[in-house]
Design a protein around this motif. Structure first.
Motif, PDB file in Angstrom:
ATOM      1  N   ALA A   1       0.812  -1.215   0.000  1.00 49.91           N
ATOM      2  CA  ALA A   1       0.000   0.000   0.000  1.00 49.91           C
ATOM      3  C   ALA A   1       0.844   1.263   0.000  1.00 49.91           C
ATOM      4  O   ALA A   1       0.321   2.354  -0.232  1.00 49.91           O
ATOM      5  N   TRP A   2       2.153   1.134   0.246  1.00 47.53           N
ATOM      6  CA  TRP A   2       3.033   2.300   0.197  1.00 47.53           C
ATOM      7  C   TRP A   2       3.383   2.686  -1.249  1.00 47.53           C
ATOM      8  O   TRP A   2       3.976   3.733  -1.496  1.00 47.53           O
ATOM      9  N   GLY A   3       3.032   1.848  -2.201  1.00 43.70           N
ATOM     10  CA  GLY A   3       3.433   2.073  -3.588  1.00 43.70           C
ATOM     11  C   GLY A   3       2.468   2.950  -4.359  1.00 43.70           C
ATOM     12  O   GLY A   3       1.667   3.691  -3.788  1.00 43.70           O
ATOM     13  N   TYR A   4       2.518   2.828  -5.694  1.00 45.87           N
ATOM     14  CA  TYR A   4       1.750   3.726  -6.558  1.00 45.87           C
ATOM     15  C   TYR A   4       0.274   3.337  -6.627  1.00 45.87           C
ATOM     16  O   TYR A   4      -0.595   4.188  -6.621  1.00 45.87           O
ATOM     17  N   CYS A   5      -0.006   2.062  -6.744  1.00 46.89           N
ATOM     18  CA  CYS A   5      -1.365   1.507  -6.629  1.00 46.89           C
ATOM     19  C   CYS A   5      -2.342   1.972  -7.704  1.00 46.89           C
ATOM     20  O   CYS A   5      -3.526   1.638  -7.645  1.00 46.89           O
ATOM     21  N   GLY A   6      -1.877   2.738  -8.697  1.00 47.89           N
ATOM     22  CA  GLY A   6      -2.703   3.071  -9.842  1.00 47.89           C
ATOM     23  C   GLY A   6      -3.992   3.802  -9.520  1.00 47.89           C
ATOM     24  O   GLY A   6      -4.998   3.641 -10.210  1.00 47.89           O
ATOM     25  N   ASN A   7      -3.977   4.633  -8.482  1.00 41.91           N
ATOM     26  CA  ASN A   7      -5.187   5.368  -8.073  1.00 41.91           C
ATOM     27  C   ASN A   7      -6.331   4.433  -7.681  1.00 41.91           C
ATOM     28  O   ASN A   7      -7.501   4.795  -7.785  1.00 41.91           O
ATOM     29  N   VAL A   8      -5.994   3.220  -7.256  1.00 49.62           N
ATOM     30  CA  VAL A   8      -7.002   2.234  -6.865  1.00 49.62           C
ATOM     31  C   VAL A   8      -6.752   1.841  -5.415  1.00 49.62           C
ATOM     32  O   VAL A   8      -5.602   1.709  -4.981  1.00 49.62           O
ATOM     33  N   GLU A   9      -7.800   1.628  -4.669  1.00 50.76           N
ATOM     34  CA  GLU A   9      -7.678   1.214  -3.271  1.00 50.76           C
ATOM     35  C   GLU A   9      -7.254  -0.249  -3.219  1.00 50.76           C
ATOM     36  O   GLU A   9      -7.966  -1.125  -3.720  1.00 50.76           O
ATOM     37  N   PRO A  10      -6.092  -0.575  -2.630  1.00 48.87           N
ATOM     38  CA  PRO A  10      -5.618  -1.962  -2.596  1.00 48.87           C
ATOM     39  C   PRO A  10      -6.573  -2.940  -1.927  1.00 48.87           C
ATOM     40  O   PRO A  10      -6.501  -4.149  -2.187  1.00 48.87           O
ATOM     41  N   SER A  11      -7.477  -2.443  -1.101  1.00 47.35           N
ATOM     42  CA  SER A  11      -8.417  -3.345  -0.432  1.00 47.35           C
ATOM     43  C   SER A  11      -9.353  -4.037  -1.422  1.00 47.35           C
ATOM     44  O   SER A  11      -9.987  -5.037  -1.082  1.00 47.35           O
TER      45      SER A  11
END
Length: 223
Positions: free
Chosen positions: A191-201
């Motif tokens: 979750a510290w990364g870029y995550c593509g503007n998407v919630e990792p949950s």
């Protein structure tokens, strides 16, 4: 933070947005391509979230083109050349990554890299940012398939000589979690990364780690 994940014999990591903050150099490269065309820079805050998607993400954000659009391939070649020429100017490991990797080594847990980055770029970058001692490094063109296909992760497990089910895979993109699950590995969303503007949950990862150091908290004390 606790979890019920099995003790890992190996932890495999995505590179861009997971181990290394490569977005500044990736963003700089795509903006040099724009400058060559007399265009203004694309704001960094628009580029950073898509940096894990490489050329596809950055060209999409900066030029609005997809891989099947006319002109995309020429831009991709130009972008990669610009990036390769300035691959480690501002790129750094994320805070806590060095501590994490050292702690894994102390626990006798192997760690490796599985990225969709082309090998010519991966092999140049990793020694420059202190990742040249990975147990294995699998790039996007190491196997016939790239993530989210499980082949690169399975190749990493084969090289480290660890069963896939004894590996964890850590990444900051949905395709990382999809690849890890397809390979039969435990999955951790970075979750510290870029995550593509998407919630990792929303990715259905086994665990979400907010920081690199927090990953250590979820590793069982013994096998």
């Amino acid at each position: 933070m606790t979890s019920s994940l099995p003790f890992p014999r190996a932890v495999l990591f995505d590179l861009d947005g997971t181990l290394a903050d490569t977005a500044p150099d990736l963003g700089g490269a795509i903006n040099r391509v724009r400058a060559e065309r007399g265009l203004q820079e694309t704001p960094y805050e628009l580029l950073r979230p898509v940096a894990s998607a490489g050329a596809r993400g950055l060209i999409g954000a900066a030029f609005g083109l997809r891989p099947d659009d006319q002109g995309y391939e020429a831009l991709r070649i130009e972008f990669l050349a610009a990036y390769e020429a300035n691959i480690a100017v501002q790129t750094r490991l994320f805070d806590g990554v060095e501590t994490l990797l050292a702690a894994l080594a102390e626990k006798g847990i192997a760690w490796g890299i599985v990225t969709n980055k082309a090998a010519r770029l991966t092999d140049r970058l990793t020694p420059l940012i202190g990742l040249g001692h990975a147990a294995c490094t699998i790039s996007g063109d190491t196997t016939p398939h790239a993530k989210p296909h499980p082949a690169p992760l399975l190749e990493a497990a084969r090289r480290i000589q660890v069963r896939p089910e004894d590996c964890w895979y850590v990444g900051d993109d949905l395709r990382d979690i999809q690849a890890g699950k397809a390979a039969g590995m435990a999955t951790v969303a970075a979750a510290w990364g870029y995550c593509g503007n998407v919630e990792p949950s929303t990715w259905n990862a086994d665990v979400i780690a907010p920081t690199p150091e927090s990953l250590l908290e979820i590793i069982p004390s013994s096998p």
